[in-house]
Design a protein around this motif. Structure first.
Motif, PDB file in Angstrom:
ATOM      1  N   PHE A   6     -26.395  -0.281 -18.053  1.00  0.00           N
ATOM      2  CA  PHE A   6     -26.121   1.222 -17.923  1.00  0.00           C
ATOM      3  C   PHE A   6     -26.957   1.937 -18.609  1.00  0.00           C
ATOM      4  N   VAL A   7     -27.784   3.110 -18.096  1.00  0.00           N
ATOM      5  CA  VAL A   7     -28.650   4.159 -18.799  1.00  0.00           C
ATOM      6  C   VAL A   7     -27.828   5.266 -18.706  1.00  0.00           C
ATOM      7  N   LEU A   8     -27.636   6.111 -19.872  1.00  0.00           N
ATOM      8  CA  LEU A   8     -27.111   7.194 -20.068  1.00  0.00           C
ATOM      9  C   LEU A   8     -28.000   8.366 -20.671  1.00  0.00           C
ATOM     10  N   PRO A  14     -24.862  18.100 -15.181  1.00  0.00           N
ATOM     11  CA  PRO A  14     -24.995  16.716 -14.543  1.00  0.00           C
ATOM     12  C   PRO A  14     -24.997  16.526 -13.139  1.00  0.00           C
ATOM     13  N   LEU A  15     -24.712  17.740 -12.248  1.00  0.00           N
ATOM     14  CA  LEU A  15     -24.585  18.087 -10.883  1.00  0.00           C
ATOM     15  C   LEU A  15     -25.994  18.209 -10.487  1.00  0.00           C
ATOM     16  N   VAL A  16     -26.707  18.946 -11.317  1.00  0.00           N
ATOM     17  CA  VAL A  16     -28.090  19.149 -10.804  1.00  0.00           C
ATOM     18  C   VAL A  16     -29.006  18.064 -10.965  1.00  0.00           C
ATOM     19  N   SER A  17     -28.712  17.192 -12.199  1.00  0.00           N
ATOM     20  CA  SER A  17     -29.501  16.030 -12.416  1.00  0.00           C
ATOM     21  C   SER A  17     -29.168  14.895 -11.546  1.00  0.00           C
ATOM     22  N   ALA A  37     -21.981  12.467 -14.153  1.00  0.00           N
ATOM     23  CA  ALA A  37     -22.420  11.952 -12.806  1.00  0.00           C
ATOM     24  C   ALA A  37     -23.055  10.763 -12.918  1.00  0.00           C
ATOM     25  N   MET A  38     -22.873   9.861 -11.882  1.00  0.00           N
ATOM     26  CA  MET A  38     -23.410   8.501 -12.100  1.00  0.00           C
ATOM     27  C   MET A  38     -24.067   7.921 -10.388  1.00  0.00           C
ATOM     28  N   LEU A  39     -25.035   7.417 -10.606  1.00  0.00           N
ATOM     29  CA  LEU A  39     -25.678   6.623  -9.490  1.00  0.00           C
ATOM     30  C   LEU A  39     -26.346   5.198  -9.757  1.00  0.00           C
ATOM     31  N   PRO A  40     -26.551   4.567  -8.915  1.00  0.00           N
ATOM     32  CA  PRO A  40     -27.135   3.044  -9.030  1.00  0.00           C
ATOM     33  C   PRO A  40     -28.761   3.271  -9.498  1.00  0.00           C
ATOM     34  N   LEU A  41     -29.265   2.516 -10.272  1.00  0.00           N
ATOM     35  CA  LEU A  41     -30.652   2.559 -10.500  1.00  0.00           C
ATOM     36  C   LEU A  41     -31.140   1.306  -9.523  1.00  0.00           C
ATOM     37  N   ASN A  42     -30.184   0.295  -9.324  1.00  0.00           N
ATOM     38  CA  ASN A  42     -30.626  -0.817  -8.785  1.00  0.00           C
ATOM     39  C   ASN A  42     -29.081  -1.658  -8.607  1.00  0.00           C
ATOM     40  N   ASP A  43     -29.205  -2.873  -8.446  1.00  0.00           N
ATOM     41  CA  ASP A  43     -27.899  -3.641  -7.856  1.00  0.00           C
ATOM     42  C   ASP A  43     -26.918  -3.505  -9.247  1.00  0.00           C
ATOM     43  N   LYS A  44     -27.589  -3.728 -10.174  1.00  0.00           N
ATOM     44  CA  LYS A  44     -26.898  -4.100 -11.579  1.00  0.00           C
ATOM     45  C   LYS A  44     -26.840  -2.826 -12.400  1.00  0.00           C
ATOM     46  N   VAL A  45     -27.620  -2.030 -12.474  1.00  0.00           N
ATOM     47  CA  VAL A  45     -27.822  -0.973 -13.518  1.00  0.00           C
ATOM     48  C   VAL A  45     -27.384   0.512 -12.903  1.00  0.00           C
ATOM     49  N   MET A  46     -26.685   1.219 -13.475  1.00  0.00           N
ATOM     50  CA  MET A  46     -26.245   2.615 -13.254  1.00  0.00           C
ATOM     51  C   MET A  46     -26.862   3.218 -14.131  1.00  0.00           C
ATOM     52  N   LEU A  47     -27.033   4.691 -13.475  1.00  0.00           N
ATOM     53  CA  LEU A  47     -27.556   5.801 -14.362  1.00  0.00           C
ATOM     54  C   LEU A  47     -26.518   6.920 -14.437  1.00  0.00           C
ATOM     55  N   GLY A  48     -25.964   7.014 -15.842  1.00  0.00           N
ATOM     56  CA  GLY A  48     -25.123   8.027 -16.021  1.00  0.00           C
ATOM     57  C   GLY A  48     -25.685   9.219 -16.539  1.00  0.00           C
ATOM     58  N   LEU A  49     -25.203  10.636 -16.196  1.00  0.00           N
ATOM     59  CA  LEU A  49     -25.724  11.729 -16.655  1.00  0.00           C
ATOM     60  C   LEU A  49     -24.423  12.481 -17.291  1.00  0.00           C
ATOM     61  N   TRP A  50     -24.511  12.840 -18.517  1.00  0.00           N
ATOM     62  CA  TRP A  50     -23.290  13.418 -18.977  1.00  0.00           C
ATOM     63  C   TRP A  50     -23.970  14.637 -19.823  1.00  0.00           C
ATOM     64  N   LEU A  51     -22.788  15.563 -19.500  1.00  0.00           N
ATOM     65  CA  LEU A  51     -23.055  16.912 -20.079  1.00  0.00           C
ATOM     66  C   LEU A  51     -23.080  16.716 -21.531  1.00  0.00           C
ATOM     67  N   ALA A  52     -24.331  17.045 -21.933  1.00  0.00           N
ATOM     68  CA  ALA A  52     -24.776  17.073 -23.357  1.00  0.00           C
ATOM     69  C   ALA A  52     -23.817  17.572 -24.357  1.00  0.00           C
ATOM     70  N   GLY A  60     -23.760  15.719 -29.959  1.00  0.00           N
ATOM     71  CA  GLY A  60     -25.107  16.434 -30.545  1.00  0.00           C
ATOM     72  C   GLY A  60     -26.294  15.946 -29.853  1.00  0.00           C
ATOM     73  N   GLY A  61     -25.858  15.386 -28.585  1.00  0.00           N
ATOM     74  CA  GLY A  61     -27.097  14.968 -27.692  1.00  0.00           C
ATOM     75  C   GLY A  61     -27.955  16.048 -27.086  1.00  0.00           C
ATOM     76  N   ARG A  62     -29.212  16.008 -27.110  1.00  0.00           N
ATOM     77  CA  ARG A  62     -30.205  16.887 -26.791  1.00  0.00           C
ATOM     78  C   ARG A  62     -30.715  16.499 -25.570  1.00  0.00           C
ATOM     79  N   PRO A  63     -30.651  17.328 -24.390  1.00  0.00           N
ATOM     80  CA  PRO A  63     -31.332  16.980 -23.154  1.00  0.00           C
ATOM     81  C   PRO A  63     -32.857  17.137 -23.250  1.00  0.00           C
TER      82      PRO A  63
END
Length: 123
Positions: A6-8, A14-17, A37-52, A60-63
């Protein structure tokens, strides 16, 4: 044993991203809400997009503070992707250049996160 799956990224919207990455990578969005929001990067790794502002703890996350990287087969593939992304209007932060780890360029997503593409590893 740890398994990387997973990559976050903390993002402003998140919807725009999700729409951006789905169109860029040709991958379907598998989860979508105003906060995540979330989508696959490949068969094993997902990309998570979290509202900062919702990122716990403390939000405290910074886009725009991260970089993700993709390998391609060779310089021709890199040039093709660079031309495609340039044509789509992606900001190109670093034009194609030789670096010690291979031929590379860097684009930016809507939040300013860096998207690196690398062809080959220099020996």
């Amino acid at each position: 044993m740890l398994n990387f799956d997973f990559v976050l990224l903390h993002v402003a919207d998140p919807l725009v991203s999700a729409d951006f990455y789905s169109g860029l990578l040709g991958k379907p969005v598998v989860e979508s809400s105003p906060g995540f929001a979330m989508l696959p990067l490949n068969d094993k790794v997902m990309l998570g997009l979290w509202l900062a502002s919702d990122a716990a703890p403390g939000g405290g996350g910074r886009p725009g503070a991260s970089e993700i990287s993709f390998d391609v087969a060779d310089g021709a593939a890199l040039s093709e992707i660079h031309a495609d992304w340039t044509g789509k209007g992606l900001p190109i932060l670093i034009e194609p250049v030789e670096m010690p780890f291979g031929h590379t360029f860097v684009a930016a997503d809507p939040d300013g996160h860096r998207i690196r593409v690398v062809a080959g590893v220099k020996s």
